[in-house]
Design a protein around this motif. Structure first.
Motif, PDB file in Angstrom:
ATOM      1  N   GLY A 286      20.530  34.385   5.959  1.00 29.14           N
ATOM      2  CA  GLY A 286      19.192  34.437   6.546  1.00 29.14           C
ATOM      3  C   GLY A 286      18.177  34.886   5.521  1.00 29.14           C
ATOM      4  N   GLY A 287      16.989  34.276   5.549  1.00 30.62           N
ATOM      5  CA  GLY A 287      15.928  34.639   4.620  1.00 30.62           C
ATOM      6  C   GLY A 287      14.764  35.313   5.337  1.00 30.62           C
ATOM      7  N   PHE A 288      13.641  35.362   4.644  1.00 33.56           N
ATOM      8  CA  PHE A 288      12.438  35.967   5.213  1.00 33.56           C
ATOM      9  C   PHE A 288      11.227  35.330   4.549  1.00 33.56           C
ATOM     10  CE2 PHE A 288       9.351  38.984   6.597  1.00 33.56           C
ATOM     11  CZ  PHE A 288       9.927  39.777   7.592  1.00 33.56           C
ATOM     12  N   ASP A 289      10.275  34.869   5.334  1.00 34.59           N
ATOM     13  CA  ASP A 289       8.980  34.319   4.905  1.00 34.59           C
ATOM     14  C   ASP A 289       8.678  32.995   5.588  1.00 34.59           C
ATOM     15  OD1 ASP A 289       8.353  36.401   3.131  1.00 34.59           O
ATOM     16  OD2 ASP A 289       9.317  35.380   1.444  1.00 34.59           O
ATOM     17  N   ASP A 290       9.675  32.089   5.654  1.00 32.65           N
ATOM     18  CA  ASP A 290       9.482  30.688   6.032  1.00 32.65           C
ATOM     19  C   ASP A 290       8.509  30.020   5.073  1.00 32.65           C
ATOM     20  OD1 ASP A 290      10.133  28.430   7.484  1.00 32.65           O
ATOM     21  OD2 ASP A 290       8.422  28.638   8.830  1.00 32.65           O
ATOM     22  N   SER A 291       8.811  30.159   3.793  1.00 36.53           N
ATOM     23  CA  SER A 291       8.035  29.520   2.735  1.00 36.53           C
ATOM     24  C   SER A 291       8.622  28.144   2.437  1.00 36.53           C
ATOM     25  CB  SER A 291       8.069  30.383   1.463  1.00 36.53           C
ATOM     26  OG  SER A 291       9.389  30.419   0.938  1.00 36.53           O
ATOM     27  N   SER A 292       8.023  27.446   1.491  1.00 39.70           N
ATOM     28  CA  SER A 292       8.549  26.142   1.083  1.00 39.70           C
ATOM     29  C   SER A 292       9.967  26.275   0.531  1.00 39.70           C
ATOM     30  CB  SER A 292       7.632  25.510   0.032  1.00 39.70           C
ATOM     31  OG  SER A 292       7.505  26.353  -1.107  1.00 39.70           O
ATOM     32  N   ALA A 293      10.319  27.455   0.016  1.00 42.34           N
ATOM     33  CA  ALA A 293      11.666  27.676  -0.499  1.00 42.34           C
ATOM     34  C   ALA A 293      12.708  27.576   0.606  1.00 42.34           C
ATOM     35  CB  ALA A 293      11.748  29.053  -1.168  1.00 42.34           C
ATOM     36  N   ALA A 294      12.337  27.889   1.841  1.00 50.29           N
ATOM     37  CA  ALA A 294      13.279  27.799   2.955  1.00 50.29           C
ATOM     38  C   ALA A 294      13.617  26.349   3.283  1.00 50.29           C
ATOM     39  CB  ALA A 294      12.704  28.498   4.183  1.00 50.29           C
ATOM     40  N   ILE A 295      12.612  25.482   3.210  1.00 50.12           N
ATOM     41  CA  ILE A 295      12.811  24.065   3.530  1.00 50.12           C
ATOM     42  C   ILE A 295      13.593  23.365   2.432  1.00 50.12           C
ATOM     43  CG2 ILE A 295      11.638  21.891   4.044  1.00 50.12           C
ATOM     44  CD1 ILE A 295      11.278  23.999   6.183  1.00 50.12           C
ATOM     45  N   SER A 296      13.304  23.704   1.172  1.00 47.80           N
ATOM     46  CA  SER A 296      13.936  23.011   0.043  1.00 47.80           C
ATOM     47  C   SER A 296      15.334  23.534  -0.256  1.00 47.80           C
ATOM     48  CB  SER A 296      13.067  23.134  -1.214  1.00 47.80           C
ATOM     49  OG  SER A 296      12.901  24.493  -1.587  1.00 47.80           O
ATOM     50  N   ALA A 297      15.732  24.655   0.354  1.00 50.59           N
ATOM     51  CA  ALA A 297      17.064  25.207   0.117  1.00 50.59           C
ATOM     52  C   ALA A 297      18.133  24.268   0.672  1.00 50.59           C
ATOM     53  CB  ALA A 297      17.174  26.583   0.779  1.00 50.59           C
ATOM     54  N   ASN A 298      19.339  24.375   0.127  1.00 51.98           N
ATOM     55  CA  ASN A 298      20.455  23.552   0.596  1.00 51.98           C
ATOM     56  C   ASN A 298      21.650  24.464   0.894  1.00 51.98           C
ATOM     57  OD1 ASN A 298      22.128  21.435   1.245  1.00 51.98           O
ATOM     58  ND2 ASN A 298      22.632  20.943  -0.878  1.00 51.98           N
ATOM     59  N   PRO A 299      21.946  24.660   2.202  1.00 46.92           N
ATOM     60  CA  PRO A 299      21.286  24.108   3.386  1.00 46.92           C
ATOM     61  C   PRO A 299      19.940  24.790   3.663  1.00 46.92           C
ATOM     62  CG  PRO A 299      22.983  25.661   4.040  1.00 46.92           C
ATOM     63  CD  PRO A 299      23.105  25.532   2.551  1.00 46.92           C
ATOM     64  N   ALA A 300      19.149  24.133   4.521  1.00 46.81           N
ATOM     65  CA  ALA A 300      17.843  24.694   4.885  1.00 46.81           C
ATOM     66  C   ALA A 300      18.043  26.061   5.542  1.00 46.81           C
ATOM     67  CB  ALA A 300      17.115  23.754   5.840  1.00 46.81           C
ATOM     68  N   LEU A 301      17.151  26.984   5.196  1.00 45.29           N
ATOM     69  CA  LEU A 301      17.340  28.378   5.563  1.00 45.29           C
ATOM     70  C   LEU A 301      16.873  28.726   6.979  1.00 45.29           C
ATOM     71  CD1 LEU A 301      16.203  30.338   2.393  1.00 45.29           C
ATOM     72  CD2 LEU A 301      18.457  30.477   3.474  1.00 45.29           C
ATOM     73  N   THR A 302      17.726  29.415   7.692  1.00 40.58           N
ATOM     74  CA  THR A 302      17.259  30.194   8.834  1.00 40.58           C
ATOM     75  C   THR A 302      16.473  31.365   8.258  1.00 40.58           C
ATOM     76  OG1 THR A 302      19.100  29.597  10.276  1.00 40.58           O
ATOM     77  CG2 THR A 302      17.988  31.694  10.737  1.00 40.58           C
ATOM     78  N   THR A 303      15.299  31.638   8.815  1.00 34.83           N
ATOM     79  CA  THR A 303      14.433  32.624   8.176  1.00 34.83           C
ATOM     80  C   THR A 303      13.499  33.266   9.197  1.00 34.83           C
ATOM     81  OG1 THR A 303      12.938  32.949   6.283  1.00 34.83           O
ATOM     82  CG2 THR A 303      12.646  30.938   7.569  1.00 34.83           C
ATOM     83  N   ILE A 304      12.714  34.212   8.722  1.00 34.48           N
ATOM     84  CA  ILE A 304      11.695  34.864   9.540  1.00 34.48           C
ATOM     85  C   ILE A 304      10.333  34.353   9.075  1.00 34.48           C
ATOM     86  CG2 ILE A 304      10.581  37.042  10.128  1.00 34.48           C
ATOM     87  CD1 ILE A 304      13.316  36.697  11.415  1.00 34.48           C
ATOM     88  N   ARG A 305       9.590  33.778  10.002  1.00 29.44           N
ATOM     89  CA  ARG A 305       8.286  33.198   9.656  1.00 29.44           C
ATOM     90  C   ARG A 305       7.210  34.276   9.645  1.00 29.44           C
ATOM     91  NH1 ARG A 305       7.114  28.398  13.177  1.00 29.44           N
ATOM     92  NH2 ARG A 305       8.349  27.351  11.550  1.00 29.44           N
ATOM     93  N   GLN A 306       6.550  34.408   8.502  1.00 26.47           N
ATOM     94  CA  GLN A 306       5.347  35.231   8.425  1.00 26.47           C
ATOM     95  C   GLN A 306       4.140  34.332   8.716  1.00 26.47           C
ATOM     96  OE1 GLN A 306       4.818  38.530   5.777  1.00 26.47           O
ATOM     97  NE2 GLN A 306       6.415  37.744   4.422  1.00 26.47           N
ATOM     98  N   PRO A 307       3.184  34.783   9.534  1.00 27.21           N
ATOM     99  CA  PRO A 307       2.027  33.937   9.878  1.00 27.21           C
ATOM    100  C   PRO A 307       0.962  33.991   8.783  1.00 27.21           C
ATOM    101  CG  PRO A 307       1.863  36.032  11.023  1.00 27.21           C
ATOM    102  CD  PRO A 307       3.166  36.077  10.260  1.00 27.21           C
TER     103      PRO A 307
END
Length: 343
Positions: A286-307
């Motif tokens: 699990g990550g944190f931010d929901d940045s472009s790095a989350a989408i481009s990761a392999n596999p795509a990251l479950t994360t915490i979205r900062q607004p």
């Protein structure tokens, strides 16, 4: 509308051209340009329409001599320059603040101060009155910039709660602790019990609060704390990879890892791949931010979205209010769990 001088050459429109086009006095135009006080709605609309038709642009230097303001805002990043280009969050914040200020016709100046000498020069520049206020990003404890600017009376809003300054400085922050709690609860709900963490810098509010949220949920779930399952990072991709490698060496039975930023989580994924661990089958990430790095990761990251859009808008709103004479304020915004393929 094209303005020409006696020689037939084009010249920039002036405040007198705007007044003539709007059918009002030069003083009325000046009052509109300086906030619209004591101007009727009809006159203000006529002036604004005339500005659009003539293409008049405010002479900021001349206005600053009258108002004592620079009509510009500083975006100050107290991190090494390479971090600005590596971490996508900074660019998102910069773009959001630029757009929010554009609605007020105020330019934003990017300032990078990653070394002690750079911070000293930038602080001297700011306190000399070259900007009306500062949006401060990434403030570490022990970093004197926020305190020096506050003491100098410079309007200031920090992204994240500055450690040690409390209510003395305005700030806008995502709820780091609650976001971390949501992520660790999610990992526990998947049946994971050996949950590691790669923290952010523990001299920053986000680093401290995300670690606290992680520990709280483990305690609530009856999972014994294990220092071998915690490694420190600095929000860079390389530190995420190094942190995950440390965790795998110290706790090879780790079955999940919460990484305190998406960029670090990319590094953690690389370390897990090199170690032959499948994600999420062997180790959920699990990550944190929901940045472009989350989408481009392999596999795509479950994360915490900062607004980030709201954070940027609120930072600008609070700063402009402070420039206008209001007291410091604090805004804490909620986060959101975003589930993808890494868990």
């Amino acid at each position: 509308m094209t303005m020409t001088n006696a020689g037939g050459r084009r010249r920039p429109p002036t405040i007198h051209d705007v007044a003539r086009e709007a059918g009002v006095s030069r003083g009325t135009v000046s009052r509109v340009l300086n906030g619209g006080h004591y101007v009727s709605p009809a006159a203000q609309e006529a002036v604004n329409a005339a500005i659009r038709r003539t293409g008049y642009v405010v002479n900021r230097h001349a206005r600053s001599l009258i108002t004592g303001r620079s009509d510009s805002i500083g975006f100050l990043l107290t991190e090494p320059q390479e971090r600005f280009f590596e971490d996508p969050n900074f660019n998102v914040l910069l773009r959001g603040c630029t757009q929010a200020l554009a609605a007020h016709d105020i330019p934003l100046l990017l300032m990078l101060a990653g070394t002690e000498d750079e911070r000293r020069r930038i602080t001297r520049y700011i306190t000399a009155g070259h900007v009306d206020g500062v949006l401060l990003v990434s403030s570490h404890s022990g970093d004197p910039v926020a305190e020096q600017l506050r003491e100098a009376g410079v309007p200031l809003v920090a992204c994240g709660k500055p450690i040690g300054l409390g209510s003395k400085v305005s700030y806008v922050a995502a709820d780091d602790r609650d976001g971390a709690r949501d992520m660790v609860k999610h990992l526990v709900s998947l049946g994971r019990r050996r949950i590691g963490m790669v923290t952010g810098p523990l001299d920053t509010p986000g680093g401290v609060e995300r670690l606290a949220g992680y520990r709280e949920v483990l305690a609530e779930a009856g999972i014994e704390a294990d220092d071998r399952l915690v490694a420190s990072g600095d929000y860079s991709r390389a530190s995420g990879e190094a942190g995950a490698e440390q965790l795998l060496e110290r706790a090879p039975d780790m079955d999940a890892v919460f990484v305190a930023s998406d960029l670090m989580a990319q590094g953690a994924l690389a370390a897990l791949h090199k170690a032959g661990r499948r994600v999420p089958e062997d180790v959920a990430v699990g990550g944190f931010d929901d940045s472009s790095a989350a989408i481009s990761a392999n596999p795509a990251l479950t994360t915490i979205r900062q607004p980030y859009d709201r954070i940027s808008a609120e930072m600008v709103r609070v700063l402009l209010a402070q420039i206008g004479g209001e007291e410091p304020a604090a805004v804490i915004l909620p986060t959101e769990l975003v589930r993808r393929d890494s868990t």
